[in-house]
Motif scaffolding. Structure first.
Motif, PDB file in Angstrom:
ATOM      1  N   LEU A 155       0.844  -1.203   0.000  1.00  0.00           N
ATOM      2  CA  LEU A 155       0.000   0.000   0.000  1.00  0.00           C
ATOM      3  C   LEU A 155       0.871   1.243   0.000  1.00  0.00           C
ATOM      4  CD1 LEU A 155      -2.615  -1.012   2.696  1.00  0.00           C
ATOM      5  CD2 LEU A 155      -3.062  -0.736   0.266  1.00  0.00           C
ATOM      6  N   GLY A 156       0.360   2.306  -0.577  1.00  0.00           N
ATOM      7  CA  GLY A 156       1.080   3.571  -0.556  1.00  0.00           C
ATOM      8  C   GLY A 156       1.017   4.188   0.830  1.00  0.00           C
ATOM      9  N   PRO A 157       1.904   5.168   1.121  1.00  0.00           N
ATOM     10  CA  PRO A 157       1.963   5.734   2.472  1.00  0.00           C
ATOM     11  C   PRO A 157       0.678   6.441   2.892  1.00  0.00           C
ATOM     12  CG  PRO A 157       3.352   6.958   0.942  1.00  0.00           C
ATOM     13  CD  PRO A 157       2.925   5.732   0.229  1.00  0.00           C
ATOM     14  N   LEU A 158      -0.110   6.921   1.913  1.00  0.00           N
ATOM     15  CA  LEU A 158      -1.316   7.670   2.292  1.00  0.00           C
ATOM     16  C   LEU A 158      -2.426   6.751   2.801  1.00  0.00           C
ATOM     17  CD1 LEU A 158      -1.360  10.336  -0.509  1.00  0.00           C
ATOM     18  CD2 LEU A 158      -1.053  10.724   1.921  1.00  0.00           C
ATOM     19  N   ALA A 159      -2.192   5.440   2.718  1.00  0.00           N
ATOM     20  CA  ALA A 159      -3.202   4.507   3.222  1.00  0.00           C
ATOM     21  C   ALA A 159      -3.441   4.709   4.715  1.00  0.00           C
ATOM     22  CB  ALA A 159      -2.772   3.071   2.954  1.00  0.00           C
ATOM     23  N   PHE A 160      -2.457   5.257   5.409  1.00  0.00           N
ATOM     24  CA  PHE A 160      -2.659   5.464   6.850  1.00  0.00           C
ATOM     25  C   PHE A 160      -3.738   6.513   7.096  1.00  0.00           C
ATOM     26  CE2 PHE A 160      -0.447   9.441   6.681  1.00  0.00           C
ATOM     27  CZ  PHE A 160      -0.755  10.093   7.857  1.00  0.00           C
ATOM     28  N   PHE A 161      -3.910   7.397   6.128  1.00  0.00           N
ATOM     29  CA  PHE A 161      -4.922   8.448   6.260  1.00  0.00           C
ATOM     30  C   PHE A 161      -6.280   7.944   5.759  1.00  0.00           C
ATOM     31  CE2 PHE A 161      -7.141  11.713   3.731  1.00  0.00           C
ATOM     32  CZ  PHE A 161      -7.616  12.501   4.768  1.00  0.00           C
ATOM     33  N   ASP A 162      -6.273   7.316   4.620  1.00  0.00           N
ATOM     34  CA  ASP A 162      -7.525   6.777   4.075  1.00  0.00           C
ATOM     35  C   ASP A 162      -7.296   5.327   3.681  1.00  0.00           C
ATOM     36  OD1 ASP A 162      -9.850   6.135   2.850  1.00  0.00           O
ATOM     37  OD2 ASP A 162      -9.999   7.982   1.662  1.00  0.00           O
ATOM     38  N   ASN A 163      -7.821   4.443   4.490  1.00  0.00           N
ATOM     39  CA  ASN A 163      -7.629   3.015   4.272  1.00  0.00           C
ATOM     40  C   ASN A 163      -8.527   2.494   3.154  1.00  0.00           C
ATOM     41  OD1 ASN A 163      -6.133   0.812   4.977  1.00  0.00           O
ATOM     42  ND2 ASN A 163      -7.605   0.073   6.486  1.00  0.00           N
ATOM     43  N   GLY A 164      -9.476   3.316   2.720  1.00  0.00           N
ATOM     44  CA  GLY A 164     -10.331   2.963   1.583  1.00  0.00           C
ATOM     45  C   GLY A 164     -10.967   1.593   1.703  1.00  0.00           C
ATOM     46  N   VAL A 165     -10.906   0.843   0.611  1.00  0.00           N
ATOM     47  CA  VAL A 165     -11.561  -0.469   0.601  1.00  0.00           C
ATOM     48  C   VAL A 165     -10.622  -1.567   1.098  1.00  0.00           C
ATOM     49  CG1 VAL A 165     -13.138   0.122  -1.275  1.00  0.00           C
ATOM     50  CG2 VAL A 165     -10.925  -0.872  -1.801  1.00  0.00           C
ATOM     51  N   THR A 166      -9.422  -1.164   1.568  1.00  0.00           N
ATOM     52  CA  THR A 166      -8.406  -2.161   1.911  1.00  0.00           C
ATOM     53  C   THR A 166      -8.923  -3.271   2.822  1.00  0.00           C
ATOM     54  OG1 THR A 166      -6.821  -0.380   1.765  1.00  0.00           O
ATOM     55  CG2 THR A 166      -6.056  -2.410   2.761  1.00  0.00           C
ATOM     56  N   ASN A 167      -9.697  -2.894   3.844  1.00  0.00           N
ATOM     57  CA  ASN A 167     -10.177  -3.908   4.781  1.00  0.00           C
ATOM     58  C   ASN A 167     -11.079  -4.929   4.111  1.00  0.00           C
ATOM     59  OD1 ASN A 167      -8.878  -3.092   7.017  1.00  0.00           O
ATOM     60  ND2 ASN A 167     -10.569  -1.897   7.865  1.00  0.00           N
ATOM     61  N   TYR A 168     -11.651  -4.552   2.990  1.00  0.00           N
ATOM     62  CA  TYR A 168     -12.654  -5.415   2.379  1.00  0.00           C
ATOM     63  C   TYR A 168     -12.152  -6.092   1.114  1.00  0.00           C
ATOM     64  CZ  TYR A 168     -15.459  -3.007   5.740  1.00  0.00           C
ATOM     65  OH  TYR A 168     -15.929  -2.512   6.922  1.00  0.00           O
ATOM     66  N   THR A 169     -10.859  -5.879   0.794  1.00  0.00           N
ATOM     67  CA  THR A 169     -10.324  -6.537  -0.391  1.00  0.00           C
ATOM     68  C   THR A 169      -9.333  -7.585   0.057  1.00  0.00           C
ATOM     69  OG1 THR A 169      -8.603  -4.883  -0.463  1.00  0.00           O
ATOM     70  CG2 THR A 169     -10.479  -4.538  -1.890  1.00  0.00           C
ATOM     71  N   GLY A 170      -9.163  -8.586  -0.799  1.00  0.00           N
ATOM     72  CA  GLY A 170      -8.160  -9.584  -0.505  1.00  0.00           C
ATOM     73  C   GLY A 170      -6.788  -8.944  -0.570  1.00  0.00           C
ATOM     74  N   THR A 171      -5.882  -9.425   0.295  1.00  0.00           N
ATOM     75  CA  THR A 171      -4.531  -8.878   0.306  1.00  0.00           C
ATOM     76  C   THR A 171      -3.590  -9.813  -0.441  1.00  0.00           C
ATOM     77  OG1 THR A 171      -4.233 -10.063   2.369  1.00  0.00           O
ATOM     78  CG2 THR A 171      -4.826  -7.741   2.518  1.00  0.00           C
ATOM     79  N   THR A 172      -4.091 -11.013  -0.731  1.00  0.00           N
ATOM     80  CA  THR A 172      -3.215 -12.081  -1.165  1.00  0.00           C
ATOM     81  C   THR A 172      -3.790 -12.761  -2.394  1.00  0.00           C
ATOM     82  OG1 THR A 172      -2.785 -12.475   1.163  1.00  0.00           O
ATOM     83  CG2 THR A 172      -2.066 -14.181  -0.366  1.00  0.00           C
TER      84      THR A 172
END
Lengths: 480, 233, 492
Positions: free
Chosen positions: A81-98
């Protein structure tokens, strides 16, 4: 004149008890959210880097084996993830990471964090973006709903107007005063966020960080401006402060809570996507039946005939390459058409849903802002899709390289029909597959996808300013 | 009917009312005069038990209002500077609601109409929503409520301020009618002329004290004004 | 008296546009929520049905082939044999005789059936897969567990009836009650009313009753319509028991918000101040505290990343493979079709494949256990912190009532694990004995029958949330009682 009014507004707001409480709460929450976000992001990136490094090594050190077996063993792609993910995590929690990348099968990204957290996670994630998208508008409303309605109720507005002040300067003065009060709360937190990023030693994923931050700032300022002018407009129109408050809080709940869900539900009906069970059943059935109705075994038979004709041989063992490997690669290509169609349909449905929701931004300014924010932070659906596409390209290349190596290296085994017809490859062979690298979408791609959202946001800002102008123009000075 | 005995009310160090003794009998119109903050409204609020006295007693019909706040309100009618009604309801609906709150469920629609007729509300106004009423019309509905409630004592807090002379005159005439029916009326007012015309007794208040009481038949308009101004200096 | 004031209030409210706007929004919101909840449940059911019938279709075809084979064997008098390798159609015993092939190449989809009220509270069922593919040799830890859904939609969350009740109903209630007393005082009618023999307490109670009656009648009525429209199993008493519980928690939750509005009104601030305070209270109770609890829970008990789990599984797989008879075995274990006909070692490859799967599962199980334990701790923290926010209690309660709670899903996972062992053992045993499957055996395959939890378990799990809501309601409702005496009717 405007400055005098703005200074008076500012002083009045800051001295009000409401300001103290709401500002303190906002600052506290923003700092908590940013700290927690930073901690979460750092640990995520550490895990990701370690996992990617480990599986890359595992690929090389999987032990000597047949290259096609190695392709079965496969590799994993872990999403950075890019560094700005700490500010806006967006859909990250709901997408597969792997993504598991293996021979014969295209897989979905799995292991989404949300599946493993409790249902309370669905109340939302407390991150910087959520606070600015949801709480900041409420701060603006709380501080500004009395701007005109309150002065009208207390009668001071008639005093002020009797001083020969134009309604326009009154509006701009109030906007400036209110805006400074809101900025006073938000700006320090934004600066702290920027310092976080500047001090980090995490890998910078994605380019144009400074431009991204600048555009994010512009978008959020526009969003704050929309609420600021809407608040002033409603305050000028309303008969009493409490009506103004009710209307504004109602709009806030509508845009921040009701519309995102409503838009999602409607988009699901307009662009339906299949559930997991139906998807898998359809895809497997399609694969068995063949892409255009010719089953894979029949296609392979045709392919065999074609190869033998092409190389003018009467037996596959006389072919100038290892037939088994070429046959497997052919099967891979046949399946790929089925995968492309089925995965492509889901991708298209998701993109359709996303664009549909963005278009509903004409009804609720939170929708376009949310999209822009996720897009610039590199945590939206577009980059998730890019990650999955990169992983799929990697998979195809990996399988092709392994089968290709086998087809060239094992020609001598063509005629061998005993159980010893295998070839063992080692680490050096596996190394022809370069490690997986995710290339996040370029800033230009993100902007090209989001220009409509910027336009909608600008439309809202202009509309809000116009409403405020109309509001003060037609504002009654008497309470009724 | 209305009686204040050594009535005191203080807010912290500030004394809003300092030992008020006052009696209003049935058939009296007692006008309280005094500057803003002299304690007139405080007195009325004490009779209504809207505020608790620091010491002393306010009695309505011989009953202590702090002991039986609900019982005493059966006898009271209250007409503030602005009679506030439910804007979305019609005049007659407002009247019915307040009459029933006062414990009078016996009236028919015709009765309500006749109350409004008696106070001189235009016939067509009774079925209009109160939001459209002028101030004078609202004050009339206020009097109609007092009539319907068959109030024995009326508490009036500057009921005519802001009314035009004609409306003010009509209102005074209604008060006289109520007095003739045997009501005791306590009215806080700034209108010296009205006080002399309508009232039979006048009390002048200053800084929470009743400084002088007059009978209106013993003094002229000019006297009332002179005495009042003397106290104010 | 109560009736008089309540009737008057109703009449006055009925003449304001705000009431009709609120009721219209409420009707629209619940209708929309029921529609989308119903869609969500039927989507799950469709997924479960399609997946199951595809796999059943595969097994039916295998059974068909074995039946043909059996008939042929009977006619020719040959032995009924076990297929060690994949034969061309019509030659030799079909795959369907091989228990290992049937157990590993087809999946038994087991499903967690929705309860009657599932459509009212979607919970996590849009993320978690309510139907799991069970195959021989694949551990549950590595089985697909996520439903296929657009992450953008998951982020937004479901617009279900639970959302309407938890998020929107309080807004509507507060919009109707934030100026319960303050508006009458500001308009001056309060003094007019209190000049009559009416106590403030009675007045307030009646005003509250009028509003509560309107809102609650509409909510329960619409709830009933929603259940009739999108509920399941309407003929079973359990559905109606659940609905009764739904009504009870909704009433308690709504009364809490009414009581809160009264509490704020008692302090005698202006309507705008009351509105600000109540909007702030809503924000803190419904949005901030739940997200904070979630933040704290995931920070204190972070669930080990599935990325770590993946790496560990791979480690175990590599180790297990290295123990196998080198790469040839690995190749054939995955490509039995290339094993030359008649090569008896083919059996060994499959056996080894089975052994390798067991090794991986064994190596993985402590990690997976830790994973589950952390999830349990996280869940426990949420359970304990729920008392901080009525919205969290309400969400947990509604999920429980609708059968979409984490606990019910955990129970399903345990049943799934048990069934997986059963399925695995059945096929592994037949396979290792090389006992050929006959068509009749297809009827005796282990079948999953979901064991519904006893209703008492549901009640027991509901108890903390429900009693927490009740205590909170009592607390908020009792606080105003002494304060009401000091209420300033008249301005100083």
């Amino acid at each position: 004149m405007i400055r005098i009014i703005a200074r008076k507004e500012f002083t009045e707001i800051v001295r009000d008890g409401r300001f103290m409480w709401t500002a303190a709460l906002m600052v506290l929450l923003l700092l908590t959210a940013m700290l927690a976000g930073w901690q979460r992001h750092s640990s995520y990136m550490a895990t990701q880097a370690a996992a990617q490094g480990a599986t890359n090594t595992q690929w090389l050190k999987q032990g000597d084996k047949n290259p096609h077996t190695a392709a079965h063993y496969g590799n994993y792609a872990f999403k950075p993830l890019g560094p700005l993910a700490f500010f806006d995590n967006g859909v990250t929690n709901y997408t597969g990471t792997t993504v598991f990348m293996e021979a014969h099968k295209q897989n979905f990204a799995i292991a989404s964090p949300a599946a493993d957290t409790s249902a309370i996670g669905r109340f939302g994630e407390l991150n910087g973006a959520m606070i600015l998208q949801v709480l900041m508008p409420l701060l603006v409303i709380f501080l500004g709903f009395t701007a005109f309605a309150g002065e009208r109720e207390s009668g001071t507005i008639r005093q002020v107007m009797s001083m020969g002040i134009s309604r326009l300067s009154l509006l701009w003065g109030k906007a400036l005063g209110l805006g400074s009060a809101v900025l006073m709360v938000v700006l320090p937190c934004v600066i702290i966020g920027a310092v976080f990023i500047a001090m980090t030693d995490l890998p910078m994923v994605g380019e144009g960080l400074a431009t991204r931050i600048a555009l994010l700032t512009v978008a959020y300022l526009a969003y704050a401006g929309i609420f600021l002018f809407l608040t002033l407009a409603v305050s000028a129109w309303s008969r009493s402060p409490r009506t103004a408050l009710m209307v504004l809080v109602g709009f806030w709940a509508f845009t921040a809570f009701i519309m995102p869900k409503t838009a999602a539900e409607i988009s699901k009906a307009v662009y339906p996507s299949p559930p997991y069970g139906s998807f898998m059943a359809d895809m497997k059935a399609h694969r068995a039946r063949g892409f255009d109705g010719t089953p894979p075994w029949a296609e392979l038979g045709k392919f065999q005939g074609q190869m033998m004709r092409e190389y003018r041989v009467s037996d596959v063992k006389d072919l100038p390459f290892y037939w088994t490997a070429v046959r497997m690669q052919r099967l891979e290509e046949l399946d790929q058409r089925v995968f492309d169609q089925h995965f492509g349909a889901v991708t298209a449905a998701y993109a359709g849903q996303r664009r549909f929701q963005d278009r509903l931004g004409l009804l609720a300014p939170t929708l376009p802002l949310r999209s822009i924010s996720m897009g610039l932070a590199g945590t939206d659906l577009i980059q998730q899709q890019k990650f999955q596409d990169d992983a799929e390209s990697f998979r195809e290349a990996m399988v092709e390289k392994m089968n290709g190596y086998l087809s060239r290296a094992a020609v001598s085994l063509n005629g061998v029909s005993s159980a010893s017809n295998y070839l063992v490859a080692n680490e050096d062979v596996f190394a022809i597959v370069p490690p997986f690298r995710y290339q996040p979408p370029a800033l230009a791609t993100t902007l090209a996808e989001h220009w409509m959202n910027f336009a909608v946001l600008a439309f809202w800002l202009v509309a809000a300013i116009l409403l405020a102008l109309l509001g003060v123009k037609g504002m009654a000075l008497e309470r009724d | 009917m209305l009686e204040a005995i050594d009535l005191r009310k203080s807010y912290g160090d500030h004394a809003a009312l300092e030992g008020l003794n006052l009696k209003v009998k049935a058939g009296d119109i007692y006008c309280l005069l005094g500057a803003n903050g002299a304690g007139k409204t405080t007195t009325i609020n004490l009779f209504l038990n809207f505020i608790e006295p620091t010491s002393g007693t306010a009695m309505v019909n011989g009953i202590d209002v702090t002991q039986s706040p609900l019982e005493t309100k059966r006898y009271l009618a209250y007409i503030p500077e602005q009679v506030m009604l439910y804007g979305n309801l019609t005049g007659i609906e407002n009247l019915e609601y307040f009459a029933r709150l006062g414990g009078h469920a016996e009236y028919s629609a015709a009765d309500y109409q006749s109350f409004l007729d008696r106070v001189g509300l235009q016939a067509n106004a009774a079925h209009l929503r109160v939001r459209t009423y002028s101030k004078g019309m609202r004050q009339k509905v206020g009097v109609a409520i007092a009539l319907a409630k068959q109030a024995k004592a009326l508490l009036l807090d500057e009921p005519t301020s802001g009314l035009d002379p004609k409306a003010s005159n009509e209102f005074s005439a209604l008060l006289l009618q109520l007095r003739n029916d045997g009501a005791a009326i306590l009215m806080a007012t700034h209108d010296l002329f009205r006080a002399k015309e309508t009232g039979n007794r006048i009390g002048i208040m200053k800084s929470g004290r009743l400084v002088q009481e007059l009978s209106t038949d013993e003094v002229s308009h000019a006297d009332v004004e002179r005495i009042y101004l003397e106290h104010m200096h | 008296m109560y009736r008089l004031i309540a009737m008057h209030e109703t009449r006055a409210l009925a003449r304001t546009w705000a009431l009709w706007a609120i009721l219209a929004l409420l009707v629209f919101a619940i209708a929309f929520a029921a529609w989308s909840g119903g869609r969500s449940v039927s989507r799950q059911l469709k997924g479960a049905g399609d997946a199951a019938s595809y796999e059943v279709g595969l097994r039916d075809r295998m059974r068909q082939e074995t039946a043909e084979y059996e008939a042929k064997v009977k006619a020719t008098g040959g032995p009924y044999e076990f297929a060690t390798v994949r034969h061309a159609p019509g030659q030799g015993p079909p795959q369907g005789t091989n228990a290992g092939a049937v157990g590993a190449e087809t999946a038994a989809y087991i499903a967690l059936p929705p309860t009657g009220l599932a459509a009212l509270s979607i919970g996590q069922s849009d993320i978690q897969l309510d139907y799991l593919p069970i195959t021989m040799g694949k551990s549950l830890a590595m089985t697909a567990n996520a439903e296929l859904e657009n992450p953008v939609n998951l982020l937004a969350g479901s617009f279900d009836v639970a959302f309407v009740v938890i998020f929107l109903l309080p807004i509507f209630i507060l919009a109707m009650t934030y100026d319960l007393l303050s508006s009458e005082r500001e308009r001056g009618t309060l003094a007019m009313v209190l000049a009559h023999p009416v106590s403030l307490r009675k007045l307030m109670a009646s005003k509250l009753m009028a509003r509560a009656a309107i809102i609650l009648l509409v909510v329960t009525g619409l709830g009933l319509v929603a259940v009739l429209a999108v509920g399941n199993y309407l003929e079973t008493p359990e559905t109606w028991l659940r609905f009764a519980l739904w009504i009870i928690v909704t009433l308690v939750y709504s009364m809490f918000w009414f009581a809160l509005a009264v509490l704020v009104n008692i302090y005698g601030q202006s309507s705008s101040t009351n509105g600000t305070i109540l909007a702030g209270a809503w924000l803190i109770l419904v949005v901030i505290i739940p997200t904070l609890i979630s933040l704290v829970a995931t920070t204190i008990y972070p669930v080990p990343s599935r990325m770590d789990l993946t790496v560990a599984a791979r480690e175990a797989q590599t180790a297990a493979e290295k123990n196998m008879d080198k790469s040839l075995n690995a190749f054939y274990a995955e490509h039995l079709e290339y094993v030359p006909a008649g090569d008896q070692r083919a059996m060994d490859f499959m056996t080894l494949g089975q052994a390798s799967a067991n090794t991986i599962e064994k190596a993985l199980s402590p990690l997976y256990a830790e994973f589950q334990a952390r999830r349990g701790q996280q869940q426990g923290l949420v359970q304990r912190s729920q008392y901080l926010s009525p919205a969290v209690m309400m969400q947990l309660a509604l999920n429980e009532i609708s059968g979409t709670s984490s606990e019910r899903y955990e129970d399903f996972l345990q049943q799934a694990a048990k069934f997986r062992t059963e399925w695995n053992d059945y096929f592994a045993e037949r396979f290792l004995r090389q006992d050929p499957l006959r068509p009749a055996d297809y009827d005796s395959f282990p079948a999953f029958r979901y064991q519904p939890e006893p209703f008492s378990v549901v009640l027991k799990r509901l108890a903390p949330s429900l009693s927490g809501l009740l205590i909170l309601l009592l607390g908020v409702a009792l606080v105003p009682l002494p304060g009401i005496r000091r209420y300033q009717v008249a301005a100083r």
